[in-house]
Design a protein around this motif. Sequence first.
Motif, PDB file in Angstrom:
ATOM      1  N   GLU A  80       0.850  -1.203   0.000  1.00 36.34           N
ATOM      2  CA  GLU A  80       0.000   0.000   0.000  1.00 36.34           C
ATOM      3  C   GLU A  80       0.881   1.246   0.000  1.00 36.34           C
ATOM      4  OE1 GLU A  80      -2.826   0.048   3.241  1.00 36.34           O
ATOM      5  OE2 GLU A  80      -3.437  -2.013   2.873  1.00 36.34           O
ATOM      6  N   ASN A  82       3.172   2.901   2.722  1.00 38.21           N
ATOM      7  CA  ASN A  82       2.368   2.848   3.947  1.00 38.21           C
ATOM      8  C   ASN A  82       2.585   1.508   4.639  1.00 38.21           C
ATOM      9  OD1 ASN A  82       0.442   3.073   5.969  1.00 38.21           O
ATOM     10  ND2 ASN A  82      -1.263   2.569   4.628  1.00 38.21           N
ATOM     11  N   GLU A  83       2.169   0.421   4.002  1.00 41.41           N
ATOM     12  CA  GLU A  83       2.361  -0.883   4.642  1.00 41.41           C
ATOM     13  C   GLU A  83       2.342  -1.993   3.606  1.00 41.41           C
ATOM     14  OE1 GLU A  83      -0.727  -2.095   7.321  1.00 41.41           O
ATOM     15  OE2 GLU A  83      -2.344  -1.573   5.944  1.00 41.41           O
TER      16      GLU A  83
HETATM   17 MG   LIG Z   1      -3.839  -0.561   5.190  1.00 40.67          MG
END
Ligand SMILES: [Mg+2]
Length: 360
Positions: free
Chosen positions: A244, A255-256
């Motif tokens: 992400e 993000n992750e």
């Molecule tokens: Mg997420």
Amino acid sequence: MKIGVIGGGQLGRMLALAGTPLGMNFAFLDPAPDACAAPLGEHLRADYGDQDHLRQLADEVDLVTFEFESVPAETVAFLSQFVPVYPSAESLRIARDRWFEKSMFKDLGIPTPSFADIQSQADLDAAVASIGLPAVLKTRTLGYDGKGQKVLRTAEDVVGTFAELGSVPCLLEGFVPFTGEVSLIAVRARDGETRFYPLVHNTHENGILRLSVASEDHMLQGLAEDYAGRVLKQLDYVGVLAFEFFEVDGGLKANEIAPRVHNSGHWTIEGAECSQFENHLRAVAGLPLGSTAKVGESAMLNFIGEVPAVDKVIAIDECHLHHYGKAFKVGRKVGHATLRCDDMATLEQKIQQVEALIQS
Ligand SMILES: [Mg+2]
Ligand SMILES: Nc1ncnc2c1ncn2[C@@H]1O[C@H](COP(=O)(O)OP(=O)(O)O)[C@@H](O)[C@H]1O
């Protein structure tokens, strides 16, 4: 070939739906009596730390994979003694803890929001002083669908917030004023071959994914593949990995990652030559990977809380319903629909048609 899956939710269910035509059988380990993957395979109903059942699973299957990342490390270590486990224990260790995850991005030169490890309210106060507000406080582990996190906008928001999130290890992140959120679904085979799906544009509501639209020739595709490729190589990863990103200043900030099939990749069931679920199974089973090319335009809308009237959803042309068979509950993902067509304007109309059913 028999595949063991830790977790028996909708991701496990869709793995089985993809693997059955390849001649695969499935066993799911999940303590929930109503695990929605259970009708598609054998259901070992036990806790994730139950060694008798883990041993039984290991004896019965050719390999084990996961449908969620918060599996206890001991479970993975125990299983790994008896049966191949993909992705690896190390991949799960990194991906399940936001501190390890963001530290890896930093080490690999992948841009990510500024972040700090938080073990106390004093750590939080100090980190707010250096990172600034607004910022986001997140538990290091076990967060999903926006749970276990809080946006801090004012000095009052910071007071007592460490305790509010349960006095557990947290991460403070600078708030990213993103223009959009995109995800990249990647798959890596046992021999290192790597393939990527087209970038997906995601819209969240109350921290939960609501809408995913597969993009056409996104200008950041190459950059996203570069970043994801670094992570896959670093982890010697096997299987599907979702990445992400925030779109900001014409670039990407990580993000992750999720070490599994991902909600923003559900459109690939009807919208790509080979779905993320089939490609995950091909990768972990040591089979050749399938094409990640998309077939026309696609969007996926999640059904959160309840599924609208089935007859109305499937009356829309090229609308594919996935009803997970779960009990309806506020805030719970209980199904999704994938919309397919040849042009973006028609896709937009179809999204509106399904939206109208959700609201009615
Ligand atoms: Mg997420
Ligand atoms: N640092 C941030 N800046 C701005 N928005 C954020 C930030 N972190 C998370 N968000 C928002 O919250 C959503 C959920 O956060 P995420 O870290 O992806 O947790 P989860 O594991 O719940 O998906 C993100 O998709 C994004 O919309």
